[in-house]
Structures are given as structure tokens and as C-alpha cells.
Motif scaffolding. Structure first.
Motif, mmCIF file in Angstrom:
data_model
loop_
_atom_site.group_PDB
_atom_site.id
_atom_site.type_symbol
_atom_site.label_atom_id
_atom_site.label_comp_id
_atom_site.label_asym_id
_atom_site.label_seq_id
_atom_site.Cartn_x
_atom_site.Cartn_y
_atom_site.Cartn_z
ATOM 1 N N SER A 105 0.844 -1.188 0.000
ATOM 2 C CA SER A 105 0.000 0.000 0.000
ATOM 3 C C SER A 105 0.881 1.240 0.000
ATOM 4 O O SER A 105 2.019 1.221 0.467
ATOM 5 C CB SER A 105 -0.939 0.000 1.206
ATOM 6 N N ARG A 106 0.361 2.310 -0.529
ATOM 7 C CA ARG A 106 1.096 3.564 -0.641
ATOM 8 C C ARG A 106 1.295 4.174 0.738
ATOM 9 O O ARG A 106 0.385 4.230 1.542
ATOM 10 C CB ARG A 106 0.296 4.515 -1.522
ATOM 11 N N ARG A 107 2.492 4.663 1.013
ATOM 12 C CA ARG A 107 2.801 5.279 2.300
ATOM 13 C C ARG A 107 2.646 6.791 2.251
ATOM 14 O O ARG A 107 2.255 7.413 3.228
ATOM 15 C CB ARG A 107 4.222 4.912 2.714
ATOM 16 N N PHE A 108 2.998 7.395 1.110
ATOM 17 C CA PHE A 108 2.957 8.845 0.979
ATOM 18 C C PHE A 108 2.092 9.263 -0.197
ATOM 19 O O PHE A 108 1.966 8.536 -1.175
ATOM 20 C CB PHE A 108 4.372 9.406 0.764
ATOM 21 N N LEU A 109 1.525 10.453 -0.061
ATOM 22 C CA LEU A 109 0.707 11.057 -1.113
ATOM 23 C C LEU A 109 1.337 12.364 -1.558
ATOM 24 O O LEU A 109 2.000 13.039 -0.775
ATOM 25 C CB LEU A 109 -0.705 11.351 -0.594
ATOM 26 N N THR A 110 1.108 12.732 -2.805
ATOM 27 C CA THR A 110 1.483 14.055 -3.276
ATOM 28 C C THR A 110 0.428 15.044 -2.774
ATOM 29 O O THR A 110 -0.633 14.642 -2.263
ATOM 30 C CB THR A 110 1.521 14.113 -4.811
ATOM 31 N N ILE A 111 0.691 16.320 -2.960
ATOM 32 C CA ILE A 111 -0.298 17.334 -2.581
ATOM 33 C C ILE A 111 -1.598 17.101 -3.339
ATOM 34 O O ILE A 111 -2.684 17.155 -2.760
ATOM 35 C CB ILE A 111 0.265 18.753 -2.813
ATOM 36 N N SER A 112 -1.502 16.809 -4.630
ATOM 37 C CA SER A 112 -2.712 16.578 -5.431
ATOM 38 C C SER A 112 -3.477 15.355 -4.952
ATOM 39 O O SER A 112 -4.714 15.374 -4.901
ATOM 40 C CB SER A 112 -2.346 16.419 -6.904
ATOM 41 N N GLN A 113 -2.763 14.286 -4.606
ATOM 42 C CA GLN A 113 -3.433 13.080 -4.121
ATOM 43 C C GLN A 113 -4.106 13.321 -2.775
ATOM 44 O O GLN A 113 -5.226 12.849 -2.540
ATOM 45 C CB GLN A 113 -2.435 11.927 -4.019
ATOM 46 N N ALA A 114 -3.436 14.062 -1.893
ATOM 47 C CA ALA A 114 -4.038 14.378 -0.597
ATOM 48 C C ALA A 114 -5.273 15.251 -0.796
ATOM 49 O O ALA A 114 -6.292 15.063 -0.122
ATOM 50 C CB ALA A 114 -3.027 15.074 0.307
ATOM 51 N N ALA A 115 -5.193 16.196 -1.728
ATOM 52 C CA ALA A 115 -6.343 17.057 -2.022
ATOM 53 C C ALA A 115 -7.521 16.221 -2.514
ATOM 54 O O ALA A 115 -8.671 16.447 -2.116
ATOM 55 C CB ALA A 115 -5.961 18.114 -3.050
ATOM 56 N N GLU A 116 -7.237 15.255 -3.353
ATOM 57 C CA GLU A 116 -8.294 14.376 -3.858
ATOM 58 C C GLU A 116 -8.915 13.563 -2.724
ATOM 59 O O GLU A 116 -10.135 13.407 -2.653
ATOM 60 C CB GLU A 116 -7.727 13.450 -4.936
ATOM 61 N N GLU A 117 -8.071 13.058 -1.824
ATOM 62 C CA GLU A 117 -8.571 12.275 -0.684
ATOM 63 C C GLU A 117 -9.536 13.094 0.172
ATOM 64 O O GLU A 117 -10.532 12.581 0.660
ATOM 65 C CB GLU A 117 -7.417 11.803 0.203
ATOM 66 N N LEU A 118 -9.205 14.366 0.389
ATOM 67 C CA LEU A 118 -10.019 15.225 1.247
ATOM 68 C C LEU A 118 -11.065 16.025 0.472
ATOM 69 O O LEU A 118 -11.820 16.791 1.070
ATOM 70 C CB LEU A 118 -9.113 16.176 2.034
ATOM 71 N N ASN A 119 -11.070 15.861 -0.857
ATOM 72 C CA ASN A 119 -12.020 16.571 -1.719
ATOM 73 C C ASN A 119 -11.896 18.088 -1.549
ATOM 74 O O ASN A 119 -12.884 18.792 -1.362
ATOM 75 C CB ASN A 119 -13.452 16.091 -1.462
ATOM 76 N N VAL A 120 -10.646 18.559 -1.569
ATOM 77 C CA VAL A 120 -10.340 19.985 -1.483
ATOM 78 C C VAL A 120 -9.343 20.320 -2.591
ATOM 79 O O VAL A 120 -8.904 19.441 -3.326
ATOM 80 C CB VAL A 120 -9.765 20.377 -0.099
#
Length: 85
Positions: free
Chosen positions: A7-22
């Protein structure tokens, strides 16, 4: 060794934004205030946010929201003057 995908350990800023829908700029703001933990990788200012840090941020947001509801600081969307989506 296992054949299961790691499983992925780190996210990019864009991936984190997608996760939080922001937006990515909202993630950058959270990083700059320290509200969301992240690390800079290399000399180019690339940010990475741990998956666990995103989960911790969500848990803390739920906790703060529950406190505000209990204190009567938050109203229903119907009462807030904010249009429903």
C-alpha cells in the motif's frame, strides 16, 4: 516475500487534495500552518504527506467538529445561510 501489492505510504499534494475533496492550495495552506503534517523531499520543495497523517487530520477534524457541535457553535446547513449542494 509476499505477492500482495504494497500500500502507498505517501501522497502528493494533489493526491491528498483528492482524498479530502479539497484543492491543492488548501492542502498547501494546511501544511504551512502545521495543521496537516508533511515532509519536503529533496531540494525542489516537493511535499509528501503520509497516508497516516491524512487519517490523523481527519480524526482530529471529527473531534474538533464534535466539540463545536456540543458547544452549540455549529448550526445545521439549513440554519447556516449556506446553500445546499
Amino acid at each position: 516475500m509476499t505477492d500482495e501489492p504494497r500500500s502507498r505510504r505517501f501522497l502528493t499534494i494533489s493526491q491528498a487534495a483528492e482524498e479530502l475533496n479539497v484543492t491543492p492550495s488548501q492542502i498547501r495552506a494546511l501544511l504551512s500552518t502545521g495543521e496537516l503534517r508533511g515532509i519536503q523531499v529533496g531540494g525542489r520543495g516537493l511535499w509528501r504527506i503520509g497516508v497516516n497523517d491524512v487519517e490523523d487530520y481527519i480524526a482530529e477534524a471529527y473531534r474538533r467538529t464534535a466539540e463545536r457541535i456540543a458547544a452549540g457553535e455549529l448550526k445545521d446547513e439549513k440554519d447556516s445561510g449556506v446553500p445546499e449542494e
